[in-house]
Design a protein around this motif. Structure first.
Motif, PDB file in Angstrom:
ATOM      1  N   ARG A 108      27.206  40.917 -28.627  1.00 35.78           N
ATOM      2  CA  ARG A 108      26.635  41.445 -27.381  1.00 35.78           C
ATOM      3  C   ARG A 108      27.694  41.385 -26.275  1.00 35.78           C
ATOM      4  NH1 ARG A 108      21.795  37.885 -26.400  1.00 35.78           N
ATOM      5  NH2 ARG A 108      20.810  39.057 -28.066  1.00 35.78           N
TER       6      ARG A 108
ATOM      7  N   GLY B 290      25.985  28.967 -28.121  1.00 36.61           N
ATOM      8  CA  GLY B 290      25.404  28.995 -29.472  1.00 36.61           C
ATOM      9  C   GLY B 290      26.422  28.528 -30.507  1.00 36.61           C
ATOM     10  N   ASP B 291      26.031  28.625 -31.766  1.00 32.20           N
ATOM     11  CA  ASP B 291      26.920  28.201 -32.856  1.00 32.20           C
ATOM     12  C   ASP B 291      28.245  28.950 -32.835  1.00 32.20           C
ATOM     13  OD1 ASP B 291      25.616  26.173 -34.330  1.00 32.20           O
ATOM     14  OD2 ASP B 291      24.203  27.648 -35.088  1.00 32.20           O
TER      15      ASP B 291
ATOM     16  N   HIS C 259      28.433  20.688 -34.624  1.00 31.31           N
ATOM     17  CA  HIS C 259      29.473  21.506 -33.997  1.00 31.31           C
ATOM     18  C   HIS C 259      29.750  21.001 -32.582  1.00 31.31           C
ATOM     19  CE1 HIS C 259      28.172  24.998 -36.792  1.00 31.31           C
ATOM     20  NE2 HIS C 259      29.177  24.345 -37.317  1.00 31.31           N
TER      21      HIS C 259
ATOM     22  N   PHE D  14      30.998  35.073 -26.678  1.00 32.16           N
ATOM     23  CA  PHE D  14      30.083  34.884 -27.814  1.00 32.16           C
ATOM     24  C   PHE D  14      28.690  34.607 -27.270  1.00 32.16           C
ATOM     25  CE2 PHE D  14      34.260  33.142 -29.293  1.00 32.16           C
ATOM     26  CZ  PHE D  14      34.575  34.168 -30.181  1.00 32.16           C
TER      27      PHE D  14
ATOM     28  N   ILE E 143      23.991  38.425 -30.317  1.00 32.05           N
ATOM     29  CA  ILE E 143      24.261  39.631 -31.098  1.00 32.05           C
ATOM     30  C   ILE E 143      23.159  40.684 -30.929  1.00 32.05           C
ATOM     31  CG2 ILE E 143      25.684  38.500 -32.841  1.00 32.05           C
ATOM     32  CD1 ILE E 143      23.226  38.164 -34.569  1.00 32.05           C
TER      33      ILE E 143
ATOM     34  N   LEU F 277      19.750  32.895 -38.307  1.00 37.59           N
ATOM     35  CA  LEU F 277      20.633  33.904 -38.890  1.00 37.59           C
ATOM     36  C   LEU F 277      21.821  33.201 -39.533  1.00 37.59           C
ATOM     37  CD1 LEU F 277      20.554  36.480 -35.951  1.00 37.59           C
ATOM     38  CD2 LEU F 277      19.071  36.366 -37.934  1.00 37.59           C
TER      39      LEU F 277
HETATM   40  P1  NAP Z   1      22.950  32.678 -30.066  1.00 35.02           P
HETATM   41  O1  NAP Z   1      22.579  31.517 -30.912  1.00 35.02           O
HETATM   42  O2  NAP Z   1      21.915  33.659 -29.690  1.00 35.02           O
HETATM   43  O3  NAP Z   1      23.613  32.072 -28.740  1.00 35.02           O
HETATM   44  C1  NAP Z   1      23.992  32.915 -27.701  1.00 35.02           C
HETATM   45  C2  NAP Z   1      24.494  32.055 -26.555  1.00 35.02           C
HETATM   46  O4  NAP Z   1      24.936  32.928 -25.516  1.00 35.02           O
HETATM   47  C3  NAP Z   1      23.438  31.141 -25.978  1.00 35.02           C
HETATM   48  O5  NAP Z   1      23.990  29.904 -25.673  1.00 35.02           O
HETATM   49  C4  NAP Z   1      23.012  31.879 -24.708  1.00 35.02           C
HETATM   50  O6  NAP Z   1      22.637  31.009 -23.654  1.00 35.02           O
HETATM   51  C5  NAP Z   1      24.286  32.573 -24.305  1.00 35.02           C
HETATM   52  N1  NAP Z   1      24.026  33.794 -23.569  1.00 35.02           N
HETATM   53  C6  NAP Z   1      23.261  34.856 -23.927  1.00 35.02           C
HETATM   54  N2  NAP Z   1      23.268  35.804 -22.992  1.00 35.02           N
HETATM   55  C7  NAP Z   1      24.040  35.334 -21.988  1.00 35.02           C
HETATM   56  C8  NAP Z   1      24.410  35.838 -20.735  1.00 35.02           C
HETATM   57  N3  NAP Z   1      24.012  37.043 -20.314  1.00 35.02           N
HETATM   58  N4  NAP Z   1      25.202  35.069 -19.954  1.00 35.02           N
HETATM   59  C9  NAP Z   1      25.626  33.862 -20.353  1.00 35.02           C
HETATM   60  N5  NAP Z   1      25.307  33.321 -21.550  1.00 35.02           N
HETATM   61  C10 NAP Z   1      24.517  34.053 -22.349  1.00 35.02           C
HETATM   62  O7  NAP Z   1      24.139  33.562 -30.700  1.00 35.02           O
HETATM   63  P2  NAP Z   1      25.304  33.169 -31.719  1.00 35.02           P
HETATM   64  O8  NAP Z   1      25.973  31.907 -31.327  1.00 35.02           O
HETATM   65  O9  NAP Z   1      26.129  34.404 -31.864  1.00 35.02           O
HETATM   66  O10 NAP Z   1      24.550  32.935 -33.060  1.00 35.02           O
HETATM   67  C11 NAP Z   1      23.732  33.960 -33.643  1.00 35.02           C
HETATM   68  C12 NAP Z   1      23.083  33.404 -34.894  1.00 35.02           C
HETATM   69  O11 NAP Z   1      24.074  33.111 -35.885  1.00 35.02           O
HETATM   70  C13 NAP Z   1      22.353  32.078 -34.644  1.00 35.02           C
HETATM   71  O12 NAP Z   1      21.181  32.037 -35.434  1.00 35.02           O
HETATM   72  C14 NAP Z   1      23.337  31.025 -35.094  1.00 35.02           C
HETATM   73  O13 NAP Z   1      22.741  29.826 -35.490  1.00 35.02           O
HETATM   74  C15 NAP Z   1      24.013  31.744 -36.272  1.00 35.02           C
HETATM   75  N6  NAP Z   1      25.373  31.206 -36.501  1.00 35.02           N
HETATM   76  C16 NAP Z   1      25.516  30.107 -37.281  1.00 35.02           C
HETATM   77  C17 NAP Z   1      26.770  29.535 -37.488  1.00 35.02           C
HETATM   78  C18 NAP Z   1      26.935  28.318 -38.347  1.00 35.02           C
HETATM   79  O14 NAP Z   1      28.050  27.928 -38.663  1.00 35.02           O
HETATM   80  N7  NAP Z   1      25.867  27.660 -38.726  1.00 35.02           N
HETATM   81  C19 NAP Z   1      27.883  30.104 -36.883  1.00 35.02           C
HETATM   82  C20 NAP Z   1      27.715  31.224 -36.077  1.00 35.02           C
HETATM   83  C21 NAP Z   1      26.443  31.758 -35.878  1.00 35.02           C
HETATM   84  P3  NAP Z   1      21.215  30.233 -23.671  1.00 35.02           P
HETATM   85  O15 NAP Z   1      21.352  29.162 -24.695  1.00 35.02           O
HETATM   86  O16 NAP Z   1      21.103  29.732 -22.297  1.00 35.02           O
HETATM   87  O17 NAP Z   1      20.193  31.268 -24.014  1.00 35.02           O
END
Ligand code: NAP
Length: 301
Positions: free
Chosen positions: A112, A149-150, A181, A233, A236, A278
């Protein structure tokens, strides 16, 4: 007419392909870019069972080898839309049309954008959405990571091994990232957390990133931080525009437990569908169910 068309060649699509080949469905997988999906860009995966530590690309090579070894046909093309002709699904691509009895959508999601001034203009000039791709350009230079996030926390840890300093800017005090993490990032000396901060603007010098303007949400104070790279990051967006099935407010395809969408014979699996988690592991589980249900659908066609 194919029994099954799988759209997307990430973990979910390749898994669906493995199951479909074993069920002897006449199947084709369509992939727009390279096989492997977003996870192939991940430096290291440490939570896929059986592989305590493996690179994203290494894991996806194994998935692909497995699927191709079973004879899965993979076509490189982009799906523009899916229409219905009676019960048949018509899958349109720039190259023409494919017809299938069933479809599994496994198109995943893309990073995103934040939408702050400087982000768009400086993408590729210091603004990035992929640490493994662009991290090596910032050897011994300061960078900023945005998000809690992650992905943000994991990629910050990866970047800390290359960059001189990594600032993590997150809008809240609490992080969504897995505790393991987060603890690792907190214990990394060259990572500095700027919690309750937001990125307001990215500034350039000589047309490359030079400074990031951040605001402390608690005090409202604004400051400039010298960084050569800004990695964003913040979640998505699913790649689902071409499917007319029912979606949630984020654009993720709604399914039931059988991975059935609102269109009979169209299933969804992995990051493109509404799901509380995810991960590669959940994408694989979704795809196994989707493929099994597609087989049942084709048998009763
Ligand atoms: P995510 O979990 O949706 O986290 C997005 C982060 O961006 C959140 O901290 C959010 O803040 C912040 N955010 C969103 N919009 C924003 C804005 N306009 N301004 C400032 N901050 C903003 O996304 P992700 O980290 O890409 O992960 C996506 C999925 O993949 C998740 O289910 C994750 O667990 C998974 N994943 C897992 C691993 C692993 O190794 N296990 C690795 C990568 C991804 P808020 O918290 O305040 O909403």
């Amino acid at each position: 007419m194919y029994d099954l068309v799988i759209i997307g060649g990430g973990p979910a699509g390749l898994t669906a392909g493995i199951y479909a080949q074993r069920s002897r469905l006449n199947t084709v997988l369509i992939e727009k870019g390279g096989v492997g999906g977003q996870i192939a860009l991940s430096d290291v995966i440490e939570n896929y069972p059986g592989f305590p530590s493996i690179s994203g690309s290494g894991l996806m090579e194994k998935f692909e080898e497995h699927a191709r070894g079973l004879g899965l046909e993979i076509k490189f093309d982009e799906v523009i839309n899916i229409t219905l002709d009676g019960k048949a699904k018509v899958i349109k691509t720039p190259e023409g049309e494919l017809r299938a009895k069933a479809v599994i959508v496994a198109t995943g999601a893309k990073p995103r954008r934040l939408g702050v001034p400087g982000e768009k203009e400086l993408t590729g000039k210091g603004v990035s959405y992929c640490a493994t791709c662009d991290g090596p350009f910032f050897r011994q230079r300061p960078v900023m990571v945005v998000g809690g996030g992650d992905t943000a926390v994991k990629e910050a840890i990866y970047l800390s091994k290359i960059a001189s300093k990594v600032y993590i800017v997150h809008r809240r005090d609490k992080f969504r990232a897995e505790k393991m993490h987060q603890e690792k990032a907190e214990a990394t000396p060259n990572i500095e957390f700027l919690s309750s901060h937001v990125l307001k603007e990215i500034k350039a010098e000589n047309n490359v990133v030079a400074r990031a303007v951040v605001q402390d949400l608690k005090s409202s104070a604004v400051k400039e931080v010298n960084v050569d790279g800004v990695f964003i990051f913040v979640g998505i967006n699913p790649t689902t525009d071409f499917v007319e099935a029912e979606k949630d407010e984020g654009g993720f395809i709604k399914t039931n437990q059988k991975m059935e969408t609102s269109i009979p014979g169209v299933f969804a699996a992995g990051d493109c569908r509404t799901s509380p988690l995810l991960q590669v592991a959940t994408a694989v589980g979704d795809a196994a169910i989707a493929s099994y249900m597609a087989e049942q659908y084709v048998e009763n066609y």
